[in-house]
Design a protein around this motif. Structure first.
Motif, PDB file in Angstrom:
ATOM      1  N   TYR A  40       0.833  -1.210   0.000  1.00 25.29           N
ATOM      2  CA  TYR A  40       0.000   0.000   0.000  1.00 25.29           C
ATOM      3  C   TYR A  40       0.863   1.255   0.000  1.00 25.29           C
ATOM      4  CZ  TYR A  40       1.590   0.939   4.668  1.00 25.29           C
ATOM      5  OH  TYR A  40       2.411   1.226   5.725  1.00 25.29           O
ATOM      6  N   ALA A  41       2.129   1.136   0.427  1.00 29.42           N
ATOM      7  CA  ALA A  41       2.988   2.279   0.702  1.00 29.42           C
ATOM      8  C   ALA A  41       3.695   2.793  -0.545  1.00 29.42           C
ATOM      9  CB  ALA A  41       4.030   1.908   1.755  1.00 29.42           C
ATOM     10  N   GLU A  68       9.563  -9.831  -5.866  1.00 31.68           N
ATOM     11  CA  GLU A  68       9.725  -8.514  -6.473  1.00 31.68           C
ATOM     12  C   GLU A  68       8.767  -7.544  -5.786  1.00 31.68           C
ATOM     13  OE1 GLU A  68       8.767  -9.359 -10.508  1.00 31.68           O
ATOM     14  OE2 GLU A  68      10.758 -10.154 -10.993  1.00 31.68           O
ATOM     15  N   LEU A  69       9.287  -6.436  -5.279  1.00 37.53           N
ATOM     16  CA  LEU A  69       8.495  -5.487  -4.514  1.00 37.53           C
ATOM     17  C   LEU A  69       8.039  -4.313  -5.383  1.00 37.53           C
ATOM     18  CD1 LEU A  69       7.389  -4.479  -1.790  1.00 37.53           C
ATOM     19  CD2 LEU A  69       9.627  -3.436  -1.364  1.00 37.53           C
ATOM     20  N   TYR A  70       6.729  -4.040  -5.353  1.00 40.40           N
ATOM     21  CA  TYR A  70       6.140  -2.905  -6.065  1.00 40.40           C
ATOM     22  C   TYR A  70       5.428  -2.010  -5.057  1.00 40.40           C
ATOM     23  CZ  TYR A  70       7.017  -5.699 -10.233  1.00 40.40           C
ATOM     24  OH  TYR A  70       7.621  -6.438 -11.225  1.00 40.40           O
ATOM     25  N   THR A  71       5.566  -0.709  -5.241  1.00 37.15           N
ATOM     26  CA  THR A  71       4.976   0.233  -4.288  1.00 37.15           C
ATOM     27  C   THR A  71       3.565   0.652  -4.715  1.00 37.15           C
ATOM     28  OG1 THR A  71       6.140   2.045  -5.402  1.00 37.15           O
ATOM     29  CG2 THR A  71       7.205   1.081  -3.473  1.00 37.15           C
ATOM     30  N   SER A  72       2.961   1.500  -3.930  1.00 33.85           N
ATOM     31  CA  SER A  72       1.554   1.867  -4.053  1.00 33.85           C
ATOM     32  C   SER A  72       1.124   2.190  -5.492  1.00 33.85           C
ATOM     33  CB  SER A  72       1.279   3.077  -3.162  1.00 33.85           C
ATOM     34  OG  SER A  72      -0.056   3.499  -3.279  1.00 33.85           O
ATOM     35  N   ASP A  73       0.083   1.512  -5.937  1.00 32.85           N
ATOM     36  CA  ASP A  73      -0.576   1.774  -7.226  1.00 32.85           C
ATOM     37  C   ASP A  73       0.294   1.495  -8.446  1.00 32.85           C
ATOM     38  OD1 ASP A  73      -2.955   2.748  -5.913  1.00 32.85           O
ATOM     39  OD2 ASP A  73      -1.912   4.635  -5.551  1.00 32.85           O
ATOM     40  N   LEU A  75       1.258  -1.445  -9.844  1.00 31.50           N
ATOM     41  CA  LEU A  75       0.714  -2.495 -10.713  1.00 31.50           C
ATOM     42  C   LEU A  75      -0.792  -2.327 -10.884  1.00 31.50           C
ATOM     43  CD1 LEU A  75       2.659  -5.659  -9.455  1.00 31.50           C
ATOM     44  CD2 LEU A  75       3.082  -4.330 -11.524  1.00 31.50           C
ATOM     45  N   VAL A  76      -1.483  -2.177  -9.764  1.00 31.33           N
ATOM     46  CA  VAL A  76      -2.928  -1.919  -9.793  1.00 31.33           C
ATOM     47  C   VAL A  76      -3.243  -0.882  -8.721  1.00 31.33           C
ATOM     48  CG1 VAL A  76      -3.497  -4.243 -10.605  1.00 31.33           C
ATOM     49  CG2 VAL A  76      -3.477  -3.765  -8.146  1.00 31.33           C
ATOM     50  N   PRO A  77      -4.361  -0.156  -8.840  1.00 27.76           N
ATOM     51  CA  PRO A  77      -4.748   0.769  -7.773  1.00 27.76           C
ATOM     52  C   PRO A  77      -4.970   0.024  -6.458  1.00 27.76           C
ATOM     53  CG  PRO A  77      -6.002   1.182  -9.774  1.00 27.76           C
ATOM     54  CD  PRO A  77      -5.269  -0.101  -9.990  1.00 27.76           C
ATOM     55  N   THR A  78      -4.743   0.694  -5.350  1.00 30.02           N
ATOM     56  CA  THR A  78      -4.876   0.054  -4.040  1.00 30.02           C
ATOM     57  C   THR A  78      -6.247  -0.586  -3.859  1.00 30.02           C
ATOM     58  OG1 THR A  78      -3.259   1.543  -3.025  1.00 30.02           O
ATOM     59  CG2 THR A  78      -4.819   0.455  -1.546  1.00 30.02           C
ATOM     60  N   GLY A  79      -7.291   0.066  -4.332  1.00 30.57           N
ATOM     61  CA  GLY A  79      -8.637  -0.473  -4.188  1.00 30.57           C
ATOM     62  C   GLY A  79      -8.880  -1.749  -4.966  1.00 30.57           C
ATOM     63  N   GLU A  80      -7.951  -2.098  -5.871  1.00 32.65           N
ATOM     64  CA  GLU A  80      -8.092  -3.320  -6.662  1.00 32.65           C
ATOM     65  C   GLU A  80      -7.104  -4.405  -6.252  1.00 32.65           C
ATOM     66  OE1 GLU A  80      -7.874  -2.321 -10.812  1.00 32.65           O
ATOM     67  OE2 GLU A  80      -9.245  -0.625 -10.605  1.00 32.65           O
ATOM     68  N   LEU A  81      -6.366  -4.157  -5.158  1.00 29.88           N
ATOM     69  CA  LEU A  81      -5.333  -5.104  -4.736  1.00 29.88           C
ATOM     70  C   LEU A  81      -5.894  -6.492  -4.444  1.00 29.88           C
ATOM     71  CD1 LEU A  81      -2.935  -3.076  -2.392  1.00 29.88           C
ATOM     72  CD2 LEU A  81      -2.347  -4.249  -4.521  1.00 29.88           C
ATOM     73  N   PHE A  82      -7.008  -6.528  -3.732  1.00 30.88           N
ATOM     74  CA  PHE A  82      -7.548  -7.835  -3.351  1.00 30.88           C
ATOM     75  C   PHE A  82      -7.896  -8.662  -4.580  1.00 30.88           C
ATOM     76  CE2 PHE A  82     -10.942 -10.799  -2.634  1.00 30.88           C
ATOM     77  CZ  PHE A  82     -10.450 -11.531  -1.560  1.00 30.88           C
ATOM     78  N   ARG A  83      -8.632  -8.069  -5.506  1.00 34.55           N
ATOM     79  CA  ARG A  83      -9.044  -8.812  -6.694  1.00 34.55           C
ATOM     80  C   ARG A  83      -7.850  -9.283  -7.511  1.00 34.55           C
ATOM     81  NH1 ARG A  83     -13.931 -10.552  -5.367  1.00 34.55           N
ATOM     82  NH2 ARG A  83     -15.383  -8.858  -4.866  1.00 34.55           N
ATOM     83  N   TRP A 197      -2.804   7.353  -3.320  1.00 36.78           N
ATOM     84  CA  TRP A 197      -1.841   7.721  -2.281  1.00 36.78           C
ATOM     85  C   TRP A 197      -0.823   8.750  -2.788  1.00 36.78           C
ATOM     86  CZ3 TRP A 197       3.313   7.621  -0.984  1.00 36.78           C
ATOM     87  CH2 TRP A 197       3.627   7.617   0.377  1.00 36.78           C
ATOM     88  N   GLU A 198      -0.334   8.573  -3.997  1.00 33.39           N
ATOM     89  CA  GLU A 198       0.704   9.443  -4.531  1.00 33.39           C
ATOM     90  C   GLU A 198       0.200  10.857  -4.846  1.00 33.39           C
ATOM     91  OE1 GLU A 198       3.800   9.049  -4.674  1.00 33.39           O
ATOM     92  OE2 GLU A 198       4.122   6.897  -4.408  1.00 33.39           O
ATOM     93  N   ASP A 199      -1.122  11.049  -4.858  1.00 33.95           N
ATOM     94  CA  ASP A 199      -1.680  12.360  -5.196  1.00 33.95           C
ATOM     95  C   ASP A 199      -1.939  13.240  -3.977  1.00 33.95           C
ATOM     96  OD1 ASP A 199      -1.659  11.496  -7.790  1.00 33.95           O
ATOM     97  OD2 ASP A 199      -3.810  11.085  -7.898  1.00 33.95           O
ATOM     98  N   ILE A 200      -1.748  12.698  -2.785  1.00 27.39           N
ATOM     99  CA  ILE A 200      -2.166  13.400  -1.572  1.00 27.39           C
ATOM    100  C   ILE A 200      -1.414  14.710  -1.359  1.00 27.39           C
ATOM    101  CG2 ILE A 200      -2.481  13.209   0.921  1.00 27.39           C
ATOM    102  CD1 ILE A 200      -4.201  11.352  -0.987  1.00 27.39           C
ATOM    103  N   GLU A 201      -0.106  14.706  -1.499  1.00 25.51           N
ATOM    104  CA  GLU A 201       0.690  15.902  -1.233  1.00 25.51           C
ATOM    105  C   GLU A 201       0.255  17.060  -2.132  1.00 25.51           C
ATOM    106  OE1 GLU A 201       5.396  17.306  -1.091  1.00 25.51           O
ATOM    107  OE2 GLU A 201       4.878  15.183  -1.156  1.00 25.51           O
ATOM    108  N   VAL A 202       0.068  16.782  -3.404  1.00 25.46           N
ATOM    109  CA  VAL A 202      -0.354  17.829  -4.336  1.00 25.46           C
ATOM    110  C   VAL A 202      -1.773  18.294  -4.012  1.00 25.46           C
ATOM    111  CG1 VAL A 202      -0.863  18.354  -6.745  1.00 25.46           C
ATOM    112  CG2 VAL A 202       1.182  17.036  -6.166  1.00 25.46           C
ATOM    113  N   ALA A 203      -2.643  17.366  -3.622  1.00 27.15           N
ATOM    114  CA  ALA A 203      -4.027  17.718  -3.303  1.00 27.15           C
ATOM    115  C   ALA A 203      -4.100  18.670  -2.116  1.00 27.15           C
ATOM    116  CB  ALA A 203      -4.839  16.454  -3.021  1.00 27.15           C
ATOM    117  N   VAL A 204      -3.192  18.522  -1.165  1.00 24.77           N
ATOM    118  CA  VAL A 204      -3.144  19.459  -0.034  1.00 24.77           C
ATOM    119  C   VAL A 204      -2.643  20.822  -0.513  1.00 24.77           C
ATOM    120  CG1 VAL A 204      -2.092  19.954   2.213  1.00 24.77           C
ATOM    121  CG2 VAL A 204      -2.822  17.627   1.676  1.00 24.77           C
TER     122      VAL A 204
END
Length: 347
Positions: A40-41, A68-73, A75-83, A197-204
């Motif tokens: 998620y991070a 192989e480690l992939y960070t937030s979003d 490969l897929v958006p966080t909301g689609e991780l489970f599927r 997650w990656e959009d939060i800083e700009v959104a603030v």
């Protein structure tokens, strides 16, 4: 191996016999098992919450397996991780149940379930001594996913552009937070907002968000949110985030026992790292941090939030038998901690 085979071939008949006898070891040297893990991070946070443990796993596995480690979003958006994990697109996930939208009865308790914990050690005790691990394992098995291990992260605080000194100050604030936390906080006028997650800083920075209720102060500094917010509210709605490692059930069952055990040790290592990294970071940054000014809502006023949380627990418990069972565990655990007194609970 190539040199030995060339030698045997050049040795005539003996070489033919020798070459066939050397075929078996070649099977053992096949390509390593490869898994894709998405956390998620984001990159800066993943350096602490998962990467050290995965690096250790890959080193100790010595070519038998590689994660192989992939960070937030990525490969897929966080909301689609489970599927994605359920279908096998991703082999393993590090997340909370809530933000990856897992279709289980325990999803609502992942992330920050209001006031379920006060300290980070509460989470592993709840799972390993009070029965939550068995419930999570059973619920995920029903949907073809292996719940591997749960651990604790940081507490949940508000980081905001404007100061929060009372419950009134929360009204109308557009805040990035978790689904269940947002559902709970909405009764106090908070407007929950969901973004990548990656959009939060700009959104603030652009004013799309007024604040963040997604972490403690350690993450605010680590991921850059302390650079775009001015205030940190010392009151929190939970003492620790409940997060887990999960795997596609088929991929997990295919692993040999030694790799299953190594995976368990790596996850335990990750949990331990986070225990001290967050616990120490939360204190030191409150004391020595220079980017955010601390504010507080008076305890008597904040008691209203805790009272509302207990009503919220009962609302959740009424939704299903499994949810009621989990809520009863939370109630018993917190009652036990209160009876135990210091250092477990302070009145």
């Amino acid at each position: 191996m190539t040199t030995r085979r060339d030698f045997l071939k050049n040795a005539g008949v003996a070489g033919a016999v020798g070459a066939s006898s050397l075929a078996a070891p070649a099977v053992l040297a096949q390509a390593p098992i490869k898994w894709r893990l998405q956390t998620y991070a984001g990159p800066a946070l993943a350096e602490h919450v998962v990467k050290p443990a995965i690096d250790s796993f890959n080193k100790i596995a010595e070519g038998q397996m590689e994660i192989e480690l992939y960070t937030s979003d990525s490969l897929v958006p966080t909301g689609e991780l489970f599927r994605a994990m359920q279908s096998g697109t991703i082999d393993m996930v590090q997340s909370d149940d809530d933000s990856m939208a897992s279709p289980t009865e325990v999803t609502v308790f992942g992330g920050y379930f209001p006031f379920a914990s006060r300290y980070s050690l509460d989470v592993p005790v709840l799972f390993n001594k009070y029965g939550l691990a068995e419930i999570w394992a059973s619920e995920y098995e029903k949907v073809g996913v292996k719940h591997l291990s749960a651990g604790s992260w940081d507490p949940c605080h508000f980081a905001t552009k404007e100061p929060i000194n009372s419950l009134e100050d929360l009204k109308g604030k557009r805040v990035f937070t978790f689904p269940t936390a947002g559902r709970f906080l909405a009764q106090f006028g908070v407007v929950p907002v969901t973004l990548p997650w990656e959009d939060i800083e700009v959104a603030v920075q652009t004013g799309e968000l007024d604040g963040i209720a997604w972490s403690g102060i350690t993450e605010d500094y680590t991921v850059g949110w302390a650079d775009v917010t001015n205030y940190f509210l010392t009151n929190n709605i939970s003492g620790a985030w409940i997060g887990s490692f999960y795997a596609n059930m088929d991929r997990y069952n295919e692993l040999p026992d030694n790799l299953k055990e190594l995976l368990k040790l790596a996850m335990d290592s990750s949990h331990y790292y986070r225990q001290w990294w967050y616990w120490g970071g939360e204190a030191s940054l409150r004391v020595d941090g220079t980017k955010m000014k601390l504010t507080s809502i008076p305890d008597k006023e904040w008691d209203q939030v805790e009272e509302a949380a207990h009503k919220f627990w009962d609302e959740i418990a009424a939704e299903s038998e499994i949810k009621a069972k989990v809520v009863e565990i939370f109630k018993k655990y917190n009652a036990d901690m209160a009876k135990a007194g210091r250092p477990y609970r302070y009145t």
